[in-house]
Scaffold this active site. Structure first.
Site, PDB file in Angstrom:
ATOM      1  N   SER A  69      20.773 -43.181  16.311  1.00  0.00           N
ATOM      2  CA  SER A  69      21.966 -43.445  17.113  1.00  0.00           C
ATOM      3  C   SER A  69      21.732 -44.679  17.972  1.00  0.00           C
ATOM      4  CB  SER A  69      22.271 -42.230  18.000  1.00  0.00           C
ATOM      5  OG  SER A  69      23.487 -42.404  18.680  1.00  0.00           O
ATOM      6  N   ASP A  70      22.788 -45.436  18.188  1.00  0.00           N
ATOM      7  CA  ASP A  70      22.698 -46.598  19.059  1.00  0.00           C
ATOM      8  C   ASP A  70      24.042 -46.786  19.747  1.00  0.00           C
ATOM      9  OD1 ASP A  70      20.774 -48.887  19.737  1.00  0.00           O
ATOM     10  OD2 ASP A  70      22.687 -49.901  19.440  1.00  0.00           O
ATOM     11  N   GLN A  71      24.004 -47.336  20.952  1.00  0.00           N
ATOM     12  CA  GLN A  71      25.236 -47.491  21.724  1.00  0.00           C
ATOM     13  C   GLN A  71      25.255 -48.814  22.472  1.00  0.00           C
ATOM     14  OE1 GLN A  71      25.934 -45.214  25.504  1.00  0.00           O
ATOM     15  NE2 GLN A  71      27.575 -44.305  24.292  1.00  0.00           N
TER      16      GLN A  71
END
Length: 195
Positions: A69-71
């Site tokens: 996951s990355d944001q």
């Protein structure tokens, strides 16, 4: 046999979110280059990095089902990530004050055994209240959100920074869209509601 579930992240926030699902999981440090490519959109960036993190976890868990996951956030058309220090956190919150900001979270699920990867971007919109310089400094000094995209922790005092939140899953704002993840896991035969 169900593959071992692995979270390719050292984020305590993502680990705490994944624990909510009641599944046994391990974690690893994906250790990838997170630099954006030239002219890469926020959506493309988080999707690429989520996939790269999940695939990097396969080095340690060649038979795992690996979550990446990355944001990032977008303020005035510019991609921003983690501030990493007090000065940058104050600057980010000053830029966000009174504005509507969209956060993009990329989520990838990689089956290391088959090489199959499922990935999607989940947007979340935040309406920031008009903040004074003193409020911003006080908030940053209290919560020290140096490793959070956008310089806040919505699960804590950061909620006071907003007038409105819009999105499918509030967990997305913390860094791991659990509704989307449960859908992806179900497609891999993992039902979080099953005994």
């Amino acid at each position: 046999m169900t593959p071992q579930l692995i979270l390719a992240s050292t984020s305590v926030f993502r680990q705490a979110l994944l624990q909510k699902l009641g599944l046994a999981f391990g974690s690893c440090n994906p250790d990838i280059d997170e630099s954006p490519m030239t002219n890469e959109s926020a959506q493309d960036l988080v999707l690429r990095l989520a996939k790269a993190k999940a695939k990097a976890g396969a080095t340690h868990f060649p038979h795992g089902l690996i979550i990446g996951s990355d944001q990032v956030a977008v303020i005035d058309g510019k991609i921003i990530g983690k501030p990493l220090n007090r000065e940058n956190a104050i600057k980010q919150l000053s830029q966000a004050s009174g504005k509507v900001i969209t956060f993009y979270t990329g989520l990838a699920l990689y089956d290391a055994k088959t090489g199959e990867v499922t990935a999607q971007v989940e947007p979340f919109t935040v309406h920031f209240r008009q903040l004074t310089a003193a409020q911003i400094v006080a908030y940053v000094d209290k919560e020290q959100p140096f490793y959070c995209a956008g310089s806040f922790k919505s699960e804590g005092l950061g909620i006071a920074l907003f007038t409105r939140l819009e999105g499918r899953d509030p967990n997305t704002l913390i860094g791991l869209p659990l509704i989307l993840l449960t859908e992806m896991l179900l497609n891999h035969g993992i039902d979080v509601l099953a005994d």
